[in-house]
Design an enzyme around this catalytic site. Structure first.
Site, PDB file in Angstrom:
ATOM      1  N   GLU A 176      -1.777  -9.371   3.361  1.00  0.00           N
ATOM      2  CA  GLU A 176      -1.791  -9.929   4.714  1.00  0.00           C
ATOM      3  C   GLU A 176      -3.187 -10.330   5.168  1.00  0.00           C
ATOM      4  O   GLU A 176      -3.345 -11.211   6.017  1.00  0.00           O
ATOM      5  CB  GLU A 176      -1.184  -8.932   5.708  1.00  0.00           C
ATOM      6  N   CYS A 235       0.831  -1.205   0.000  1.00  0.00           N
ATOM      7  CA  CYS A 235       0.000   0.000   0.000  1.00  0.00           C
ATOM      8  C   CYS A 235       0.870   1.262   0.000  1.00  0.00           C
ATOM      9  O   CYS A 235       1.466   1.596  -1.007  1.00  0.00           O
ATOM     10  CB  CYS A 235      -0.975  -0.027   1.175  1.00  0.00           C
ATOM     11  N   HIS A 251      -3.494  -5.340   0.042  1.00  0.00           N
ATOM     12  CA  HIS A 251      -3.037  -5.806   1.357  1.00  0.00           C
ATOM     13  C   HIS A 251      -3.095  -7.342   1.396  1.00  0.00           C
ATOM     14  O   HIS A 251      -4.093  -7.924   1.849  1.00  0.00           O
ATOM     15  CB  HIS A 251      -3.914  -5.231   2.471  1.00  0.00           C
TER      16      HIS A 251
END
Length: 609
Positions: A535, A404, A533
């Site tokens: 994750e 990001c 993202h």
């Protein structure tokens, strides 16, 4: 099962006692028994969602597939249960009151005086029942058990309406379908060295006074609690000894469901809620994957050191999903990951003049690590430090993953130092910048912050020219992937051609090929950044590919891993050996076909194996 079952998890004494992990563990255990499970998190704050929070308030903001910005505990639920939740799985006081007020404006209450009881409490119960019956992602089946975590601690004025709602709810759904688990801290003052039960007794007494009697008391402590303390809690809190579970701090959160199962939680819930689990499966069999994961983590012999260059490093919960994703990737490859949190502002040249010692210490810590991750964030503070970290990784062949804002700062750095656009910057940091290589997206609404970003799951398309890129091969050579986004700035299309011609290749774009999603630097061991993202979709059993790449590159294993078709060598598989080995595969073998079904990082569109 004829009726939906509910497990309400409340907290006592202090907040942050571990209700999220306990709630996730209840779900994990039941799911391993073949029970369809869903989860709801209740946050008593008035905010509509977590989207406008500073990470220092409640930790990271977790993003769901549908773009819901929610509490980080929903990340725990998704990682443990391997399910996809939705924005309505996170209930806030703001959402409930907005719904009630909207109904009042429409005249739904027929002129009645709108009050907390019954209108607000009824709205809470209706919300819970509605969300609990949404089919579970993947299976498409209606859940059999809904686990509800009530945020905060019992006695907080903010949560009183919710407590009252559940006092009524237990009669609405009948006792055999409703169970309360109370999680409480058992402190151990250094002055006496004894575990003190009085705070828990008081907390349970208050809960009972509000009309909810705990069926299970989960006692949290730093060190193991002996049987006499457990008996005392049982005696004074009006529960049987087998309804008291004492959980000390464990070496891994993935040990918690195993620990709870060994204390008979399946047998108790099966009997209390009439779950119909028969015959009772042996723990070693039905929790096999969790036991194996826990054993593997316990026996890791090698380490990898990763620097996280962040803006909110004073609170590690600000990067919970990042740290979990790093752990998932490292553990799957046989490494224990040591994460060094470095405040990005300490890397800035301004810090050299302000406090040279702090500046040099921060750079020293960065230089000692094997790899670097630069995560997301908002605002101009600390951005120059992130840019400096990106520059250092690019120039020194240090494995790097940008996420990001980390993606954006790497583009800024490259534009400044390679394209020689000295004043290149993001319009977020400088509205009048001469070379705005990062700009505000057209649909961004500058008049309102909440819910106006590019949020949720979006498709990323790999360019045809990216066939041999490292990141595409890590994703199993898929042509498209789906990942979750949370941003309102993007790469300025005006500069894309010049950036790519200088060697920074945008290998992944959105479906319309207008937004840059992934870049990869040529002639670098691993210099990769993503606008999304990754994750958020990492799972203990299915680590995120970009993180797998970072860990491998940090240990100089990525090249051989890709050459083998994204597989570890037999020696690495058997004992996680970290000794130097001669690369068995020559450069011309890097074109070996990758079979997604064999890849340890095979990646489906839902983010799970």
């Amino acid at each position: 099962m004829s009726n939906l079952k509910y497990i309400l998890v409340t907290g006592g004494v202090i907040s942050g006692v571990g209700k999220g992990v306990i709630s996730s563990s209840f779900g994990t255990i039941l799911k391993c028994c073949g029970i369809e499970v869903t989860s709801i998190k209740i946050d008593p704050y008035i905010n509509l969602d977590a989207g406008t929070f500073s990470p220092y308030e409640h930790g990271e903001v977790y993003v769901l597939d549908d773009g819901g910005e929610v509490d980080l505990d929903l990340g725990n639920y998704e990682r443990f249960l391997d399910i996809t939740l939705h924005r309505d799985n996170n209930v806030t006081t703001g959402k409930i009151y907005q719904m009630v007020i909207d109904r009042e404006r429409r005249g739904d209450y027929l002129g009645k005086t709108v009050q907390v009881v019954p209108h607000v409490t009824d709205a809470i119960q209706e919300w819970v029942e509605r969300v609990a019956q949404v089919p579970v992602s993947g299976s498409g089946k209606i859940p059999e058990v809904c686990i509800i975590e009530l945020g905060g601690t019992i006695g907080d004025i903010e949560s009183m309406a919710f407590v009252e709602a559940f006092r009524q709810f237990q009669f609405r759904v009948k006792r055999e379908n409703f169970c309360v688990a109370h999680v409480s801290l058992i402190p151990q003052p250094r002055s006496t060295g004894e575990h003190k039960t009085k705070p828990t007794q008081s907390s349970v007494r208050e809960l009972r006074g509000l009309g909810l009697s705990p069926d299970i008391i989960v006692c949290r402590s730093e060190k193991p609690i002996d049987q006499s303390v457990k008996d005392k809690i049982s005696n004074f809190c009006h529960v049987a000894p087998d309804q008291v579970i004492c959980i000390p701090d464990l070496s891994s959160i993935y040990k918690v469901p195993i620990f709870m199962e060994t204390h008979g939680i399946v047998e108790y819930l099966n009997d209390r809620l009439k779950l119909g689990i028969s015959p009772m499966p042996p723990a070693r069999k039905f929790m096999k994957q969790w036991i194996e994961l826990s054993d593997k983590i316990e026996n890791l012999r090698n380490e990898v050191n990763i620097a996280l260059i962040g803006k909110y490093t004073r609170l590690e919960d600000s990067y919970t999903s990042i740290t979990k994703a790093l752990q998932h990737a490292a553990n799957s490859l046989g490494y224990k990951v040591n994460i060094k949190f470095i405040d990005s502002s300490k890397l800035e040249k301004a810090m050299l003049a302000e406090d040279p010692v702090v500046y040099h210490e921060a750079w020293h810590e960065l230089c000692k690590t094997d790899g670097v991750i630069v995560p997301g964030g908002f605002g101009r503070r600390g951005v120059e430090g992130k840019i400096e970290a990106c520059r250092w990784c690019r120039q020194n062949n240090k494995p790097f993953l940008g996420i990001c804002l980390g993606f954006q700062t790497a583009v800024i750095e490259f534009s400044r130092n390679v394209l020689k656009l000295e004043n290149a910057n993001s319009s977020e940091c400088d509205e009048l910048v001469e070379h705005p290589v990062i700009i505000d997206m057209p649909e961004h609404n500058p008049g309102q912050l909440g819910g106006t970003m590019r949020l949720g799951k979006r498709t990323t398309v790999f360019k045809d020219s990216a066939a041999l890129s490292k990141i595409k091969r890590l994703y199993g050579k898929r042509n498209t992937i789906e990942e979750r986004h949370r941003h309102r700035y993007e790469v300025n299309p005006v500069y894309i051609k010049d950036i790519e011609e200088a060697g920074l290749k945008f290998v992944g774009v959105d479906k319309d090929a207008e937004r840059m999603e992934i870049f990869e630097l040529e002639n670098h061991p691993y210099y990769v950044a993503v606008q999304f993202h990754p994750e958020y979709l990492s799972r203990p059993m299915a680590p995120s590919p970009p993180f797998v790449g970072l860990i491998l590159a940090s240990k100089d294993k990525l090249k051989s891993y890709l050459a083998r078709g994204c597989k570890l060598s037999p020696r690495e598989h058997s004992d996680y050996d970290d000794t130097d080995e001669e690369d068995e595969c020559s450069d011309d073998k890097e074109n070996v076909k990758t079979h997604e079904s064999d890849s340890s990082s095979a990646y489906s569109s839902s983010g799970v194996l």
